[in-house]
Write a protein that holds these residues in place. Structure first.
Motif, mmCIF file in Angstrom:
data_model
loop_
_atom_site.group_PDB
_atom_site.id
_atom_site.type_symbol
_atom_site.label_atom_id
_atom_site.label_comp_id
_atom_site.label_asym_id
_atom_site.label_seq_id
_atom_site.Cartn_x
_atom_site.Cartn_y
_atom_site.Cartn_z
ATOM 1 N N LEU A 1 6.216 -0.148 -1.194
ATOM 2 C CA LEU A 1 6.414 -0.493 0.213
ATOM 3 C C LEU A 1 7.506 -1.535 0.393
ATOM 4 N N ALA B 1 9.803 2.650 7.576
ATOM 5 C CA ALA B 1 11.129 2.881 6.983
ATOM 6 C C ALA B 1 11.806 4.084 7.643
ATOM 7 N N PHE B 2 11.007 5.108 7.969
ATOM 8 C CA PHE B 2 11.593 6.312 8.569
ATOM 9 C C PHE B 2 11.987 6.066 10.024
ATOM 10 N N LEU C 1 10.736 0.907 0.202
ATOM 11 C CA LEU C 1 10.769 1.236 1.631
ATOM 12 C C LEU C 1 11.094 0.029 2.511
ATOM 13 N N GLY D 1 -7.204 -0.238 5.793
ATOM 14 C CA GLY D 1 -6.128 -0.688 4.909
ATOM 15 C C GLY D 1 -5.141 0.428 4.640
ATOM 16 N N ALA D 2 -5.667 1.620 4.374
ATOM 17 C CA ALA D 2 -4.795 2.748 4.053
ATOM 18 C C ALA D 2 -3.894 3.093 5.234
ATOM 19 N N ALA E 1 -2.210 -5.846 4.041
ATOM 20 C CA ALA E 1 -2.783 -4.501 4.034
ATOM 21 C C ALA E 1 -3.437 -4.233 2.688
ATOM 22 N N LEU F 1 -2.821 1.122 7.541
ATOM 23 C CA LEU F 1 -1.774 0.100 7.647
ATOM 24 C C LEU F 1 -0.705 0.302 6.578
ATOM 25 N N LEU F 2 -1.132 0.621 5.345
ATOM 26 C CA LEU F 2 -0.164 0.857 4.271
ATOM 27 C C LEU F 2 0.754 2.022 4.627
ATOM 28 N N ILE G 1 -5.555 -8.085 12.283
ATOM 29 C CA ILE G 1 -4.229 -8.044 11.659
ATOM 30 C C ILE G 1 -3.734 -6.605 11.600
ATOM 31 N N VAL G 2 -4.630 -5.708 11.174
ATOM 32 C CA VAL G 2 -4.276 -4.294 11.052
ATOM 33 C C VAL G 2 -3.972 -3.709 12.426
ATOM 34 N N LEU H 1 3.187 1.066 7.395
ATOM 35 C CA LEU H 1 4.281 0.246 6.896
ATOM 36 C C LEU H 1 5.320 1.093 6.189
ATOM 37 N N GLY H 2 4.831 2.069 5.396
ATOM 38 C CA GLY H 2 5.761 2.967 4.724
ATOM 39 C C GLY H 2 6.523 3.792 5.743
ATOM 40 N N ILE I 1 -6.866 -5.883 2.504
ATOM 41 C CA ILE I 1 -7.893 -5.139 3.230
ATOM 42 C C ILE I 1 -8.241 -3.846 2.487
ATOM 43 N N PHE I 2 -7.201 -3.133 2.048
ATOM 44 C CA PHE I 2 -7.413 -1.880 1.324
ATOM 45 C C PHE I 2 -8.165 -2.138 0.018
ATOM 46 N N PHE J 1 2.268 -13.072 15.399
ATOM 47 C CA PHE J 1 3.157 -12.223 14.591
ATOM 48 C C PHE J 1 4.496 -11.985 15.289
ATOM 49 N N ARG K 1 13.168 3.031 11.031
ATOM 50 C CA ARG K 1 14.316 2.140 11.043
ATOM 51 C C ARG K 1 15.552 2.743 10.370
ATOM 52 N N TYR K 2 15.292 3.616 9.373
ATOM 53 C CA TYR K 2 16.430 4.150 8.635
ATOM 54 C C TYR K 2 16.454 5.665 8.728
ATOM 55 N N ILE L 1 16.855 8.439 6.350
ATOM 56 C CA ILE L 1 16.783 8.503 4.889
ATOM 57 C C ILE L 1 17.185 9.894 4.431
ATOM 58 N N MET M 1 -11.703 0.656 4.013
ATOM 59 C CA MET M 1 -10.671 1.210 3.140
ATOM 60 C C MET M 1 -9.641 1.990 3.943
#
Lengths: 312, 365
Positions: free
Chosen positions: A82, B349-350, A86, B338-339, A96, B341-342, B292-293, B345-346, A99-100, B85, B352-353, B355, B335
């Motif tokens: 990440l 990138a798509f 990325l 969290g997933a 994250a 949010l992960l 936060i999430v 976040l990934g 939490i995960f 934030f 902003r950029y 790719i 879980m």
């Protein structure tokens, strides 16, 4: 007052410091490369339960430590993907991960909640040496991972400040553009040390489980040690040797409530005593950010900023 | 040797509108798919798990009101996180500020007793809870604005202190907050004048509408007022703000205090709503962390937080009931948070950029 218990308390401080040293070293290597991984607490928890399950299933401590460490590296790999590949916000990515990792660990740990691991790490025996008053329990009463963690910290210091790859690592955290101009891949260096950092944090989490806790109790297994480790890196000024002393100091505040309880010193409520390690860490962090001390600390200059060459 | 194909990130000058909706949406779906594979691998049925979560969280009438009820506190912690934030202030101690909101709210309710009418009591409880939340972030906010001490670890450390404080107030003998002569330590219920009534047989309280309205007000504050403009300038470029004569230190302090107060409000809303007492169980629920999430998924947009707050409340509420309806551990809910949010976040990138893969010769030019 029983003198013996204070000796044991000091021995415990050194023992608890093991997780702190390993977790903080993991964070230190990661941060030295310029990547901020706030996910330490989540990695510790996931590593702890992974080592529990692996050691329980196989009956082997070593397999437990190995699987726990690899689980740590795997979670750190998510962070590397990440934040390095990325270019995500590293702070949010780390959160994250906490939490995960917490959810994942509790999910995996559900079947063994409250249960004790069948094989645990025992302290080494040095025969007569371990019986020396005072010095015996503190210096010669620890287990192999505790000694190893101190050795790793010393080796890390040599590696960082006395070797070529160590220099490249520090340069990547301070001035990635120059490293890039030298023909080295910033991304590859950052990914490698983020993974290595995760491995160390994972080892710390596994040790915490197999030597200290021995029973799985959800989040109370780590109880914020990951966050204290992050503060410890700042406290140590990103230097491995100072980290050892800081870890023993924080280790002392972490076990103090238990010692006082054993000594039946009850005029301070136990709940208030439990705040001590967090308050001590907080005070240390604030004291260190006074303008007079800040510059000497030496945080990696590019910490938390993605390196982007393609952009103009 | 470099591989012949290289991945190139090209910064977008302008992000297409549809991507801002599409990326979070795909992130949620991708996380659910990944979670499904994980469930399958660990020997649980993803279809049973998800269909139960869906009906317990969203589609049944009981489920949706429970979800909206739970979303009240989550929207609070969500706007609390987002408010900080958006100025690159990472208050991640919303969890602890929430506990303080509960302590402050419960104290107000118990101390004022039955003497005052509801229309005075309810606002007082909510206000004192918010105040307690703000007090809890005072030290991190002050040292952040004065000394530049990173607020990330300080706010988080205080969460552990706050958890011990809750334990202390519930378990220490003769505490003001607990029922006297009770067999086991339990928080005292606040008087009726300090409790709201839920709609019908549900767990949905009027505070939901208050909080949703507050989110919209904050949206307006940030977009339309001078204070909001100052926040945006500091966030975009602290140097520009400095030259424009904006006092960044003071804005930092106010933004963090408001952020703490919003989490505190969430805790107080639990006192006038579903809890009614100081309950140590709050330290196991992680409502503050969820904020936060929620904020990150809504990309700190206050009106979008209402949506992501409800989404996460459904996920949680459906997840919490899983243990009853199936044997899947409830932790799958956290879980998945969290997933998601992960993945979000990934996915960023798509957004902003642009790719794309190119041959190495071209990339080297």
């Amino acid at each position: 007052m029983n003198e013996n218990i204070w000796v044991l308390a000091s021995a415990d401080s050194v023992a608890i410091a093991t997780t702190l040293i390993l977790a903080a070293l993991g964070a230190l290597f990661t941060e030295r490369s310029g990547v901020l991984n706030l996910g330490i607490e989540g990695i510790l928890l996931t590593a702890a339960i992974s080592s529990f399950l692996a050691a329980d299933a196989s009956g082997s401590i070593w397999l437990g430590l190995l699987i726990g460490s690899l689980a740590g590296a795997l979670l750190a790999g998510i962070h590397a993907l990440l934040s390095v590949v990325l270019r995500a916000n590293q702070i949010v990515a780390g959160l994250a991960l906490v939490i995960f990792g917490t959810g994942l660990a509790n999910f995996l740990g559900k079947p063994v909640e409250g249960k004790t691991v069948t094989t645990i790490i025992h302290p080494l025996s040095f025969g007569a040496l371990s019986d020396i008053p005072l010095v015996g329990p503190i210096v010669f009463g620890q287990d192999i991972i505790t000694y190893a963690s101190i050795a790793i910290a010393i080796l890390s210091s040599l590696y960082l400040f006395r070797s070529r790859p160590g220099l490249e690592l520090r340069a990547t955290g301070d001035d990635p553009a120059t490293v890039d101009a030298q023909g080295l891949s910033v991304a590859s260096i950052r990914i490698r040390y983020t993974l290595f950092g995760g491995l160390l944090v994972g080892l710390g989490g596994s040790w915490l489980m197999l030597a200290q806790s021995a029973a799985w109790h959800q989040a109370s297994t780590t109880n914020g040690i990951g966050w204290i480790a992050l503060a410890l890196v700042v406290f140590a000024g990103w230097r491995p040797l100072r980290l050892i002393f800081g870890a023993v100091l924080f280790g002392f505040t972490l076990q103090l409530p238990f010692t006082l309880q054993a000594e039946q010193i009850t005029f301070i409520p136990s709940a208030l005593m439990q705040m001590l390690p967090y308050l001590a860490t907080l005070v240390a962090l604030i004291a260190l950010s006074r303008p007079s001390t800040r510059n000497k600390l030496g945080a990696p200059k590019a910490l938390g900023t993605p390196f982007v060459r393609d952009e103009r | 040797m470099r591989s012949p194909i290289r991945i190139v990130f090209e910064q977008r000058n302008e992000t297409p509108k549809y991507l801002s909706t599409l990326v979070p949406l795909i992130s949620v779906i991708a996380a659910l798919v990944a979670g499904g594979l994980f469930l399958l691998a660990t020997g649980y049925s993803p279809i049973d798990t998800y269909s139960n979560m869906l009906s317990d969280g969203f589609t049944s009438s009981r489920g949706i009101t429970d979800t909206l009820g739970l979303s009240t506190v989550l929207i609070c912690t969500g706007i609390s996180a987002a408010f900080a934030f958006q100025m690159n202030l990472y208050n991640i101690g919303g969890e602890g500020q929430l506990y303080l909101g509960m302590i402050g709210g419960a104290w107000a309710g118990l101390a004022l007793g039955d003497r005052l009418p509801s229309f005075v009591m309810i606002p007082t409880v909510l206000l004192l809870g918010s105040l307690a939340g703000a007090v809890w972030i005072l030290i991190p906010a002050y040292v952040r604005s004065r000394l530049g001490t990173s607020e990330i670890v300080t706010t988080l450390l205080l969460t552990y202190v706050a958890a011990s404080l809750v334990d202390h107030f519930v378990y220490s003998p003769g505490s003001f907050f607990v029922t006297k002569n009770s067999a086991f330590p339990q928080g005292r219920l606040v008087p009726d004048s300090a409790s709201l009534t839920a709609f019908g047989d549900t767990s949905l309280y009027p505070t939901f509408f208050l909080v949703a309205l507050l989110a919209l007000v904050l949206y307006w504050v940030v977009k339309r007022t001078e204070f909001g403009y100052r926040i945006q300038v500091i966030a975009d470029s602290p140097r520009a703000a400095h030259y424009a004569g904006i006092n960044a230190n003071r804005t930092t302090l106010s933004v963090m205090l408001i952020s703490g107060a919003l989490s505190g409000l969430g805790g107080a809303a639990l006192i006038v709503g579903p809890f009614g007492r100081l309950d140590p169980g709050i330290t196991l629920l992680g409502y503050g962390y969820a904020g936060i999430v929620i904020a990150a998924l809504a990309r700190n947009n206050f009106s979008a937080i209402i949506v992501s707050g409800i989404l996460f409340a459904g996920l949680r509420s459906g997840g919490d009931k899983l243990q009853i309806s199936t044997d899947t551990p409830i932790h799958i809910g956290v879980m998945l948070q969290g997933a998601i949010l992960l993945f979000a976040l990934g996915g960023e990138a798509f957004r902003r950029y642009r790719i794309h893969a190119v041959r190495a010769e071209r990339a080297a030019q």
